[in-house]
Enzyme design. Structure first.
Site, short mmCIF file in Angstrom:
data_model
loop_
_atom_site.label_atom_id
_atom_site.label_comp_id
_atom_site.label_asym_id
_atom_site.label_seq_id
_atom_site.Cartn_x
_atom_site.Cartn_y
_atom_site.Cartn_z
N SER A 90 0.78 -1.18 -0.06
CA SER A 90 -0.03 0.00 0.11
C SER A 90 0.85 1.21 -0.03
CB SER A 90 -0.86 -0.14 1.21
OG SER A 90 -2.10 0.80 1.13
N ASP A 174 -8.77 -5.13 -5.17
CA ASP A 174 -8.13 -4.20 -4.60
C ASP A 174 -8.69 -2.84 -5.31
OD1 ASP A 174 -6.83 -2.43 -3.09
OD2 ASP A 174 -5.01 -2.96 -3.63
N HIS A 206 -7.21 -5.76 -0.85
CA HIS A 206 -6.08 -4.90 -0.65
C HIS A 206 -5.17 -5.85 0.46
CE1 HIS A 206 -3.70 -1.37 -0.75
NE2 HIS A 206 -4.14 -1.04 0.72
#
Length: 234
Positions: A90, A174, A206
């Site tokens: 991320s 995601d 995610h």
């Protein structure tokens, strides 16, 4: 070195099989996690200091690695400057993308970029959390003032200096950091003639949550690290 997401998040004393440092350490790697600017738990001023300056924490990561190697060096046969790797997901993946364009050729053995960000400008148009970028930068990317700030922190504008082998991983579900971000990074390195690999989980979001997928994730990541560091697990 593992970089956490967020950026307004932190590593804490908690257990998860996602990004579990013990699994890397048990494989024989010295594993380091630290909380740079933007991390939670150290006051609002430090947390907010990452706004309009996403490129700052990756710089601190480099300083942290330098500090560990120079000030707290472990016995030479265990620590090798040429075998250092960086992994992130991320925002941590954004940090990896930023480092790709700001480290010397051969400075790191390899990188791992999980559900990361290739361009914060395109990310602002595709993420399900678009207002988060606007909070962090004060305006949307099409605003002239906003565009200047976005460009300062955009890893995609430094692809001409990307030279480190990188494993990209992404989940098909995601919507926070969308699939195109990893595909772009993977393709950029391939077009530059630098080794890159792409692992795709069509049924993950995610986070890699399913146990069988998590096992595949660790097997692939550790194999990638071993291949590029020359490490042989005991």
């Amino acid at each position: 070195m593992i970089i956490h997401g967020g950026p307004q998040s932190s590593f804490t004393d908690s257990f998860s099989y996602r990004w579990n440092p013990q699994l890397f350490a048990s494989h024989g790697y010295i594993t380091v996690q630290f909380n740079p600017t933007g991390s939670t738990g150290f006051g609002k001023e430090l947390m907010d200091a990452v706004n309009k300056n996403w490129r700052l924490p990756p710089t601190e990561v480099l300083e942290g690695i330098k500090h560990i190697l120079n000030e707290h060096r472990i016995t030479a046969p265990i620590t090798d400057d040429k075998k250092v790797t960086v992994l992130g997901a991320s925002y941590g993946g954004y940090s990896v993308s930023w480092l790709l364009g700001h480290v010397k050729d051969g400075q790191f053995a390899c990188f791992v970029n999980h559900d990361g960000i290739f361009s914060i400008t395109s990310h602002a148009y595709t993420t399900d959390f678009s207002f988060g970028d606007e909070i962090g930068y004060g305006s949307p990317p099409w605003d002239p003032k906003g565009k200047e700030l976005f460009d300062l922190d955009d890893p995609s504008l430094h692809v001409d200096k990307w030279n480190t082998p990188t494993l990209f991983i992404h989940g098909g579900l995601d919507y926070r950091c969308t699939l195109d971000q990893s595909l772009a990074g993977f393709t950029a390195l391939r077009r530059r003639g630098i080794e890159s690999r792409f692992m795709y989980f069509p049924d993950e979001n995610h986070w890699t949550l399913k146990p069988a997928n998590s096992i595949k994730w660790y097997d692939t990541v550790l194999e990638w690290l071993d291949e590029h560091t020359g490490h042989i697990a005991a």
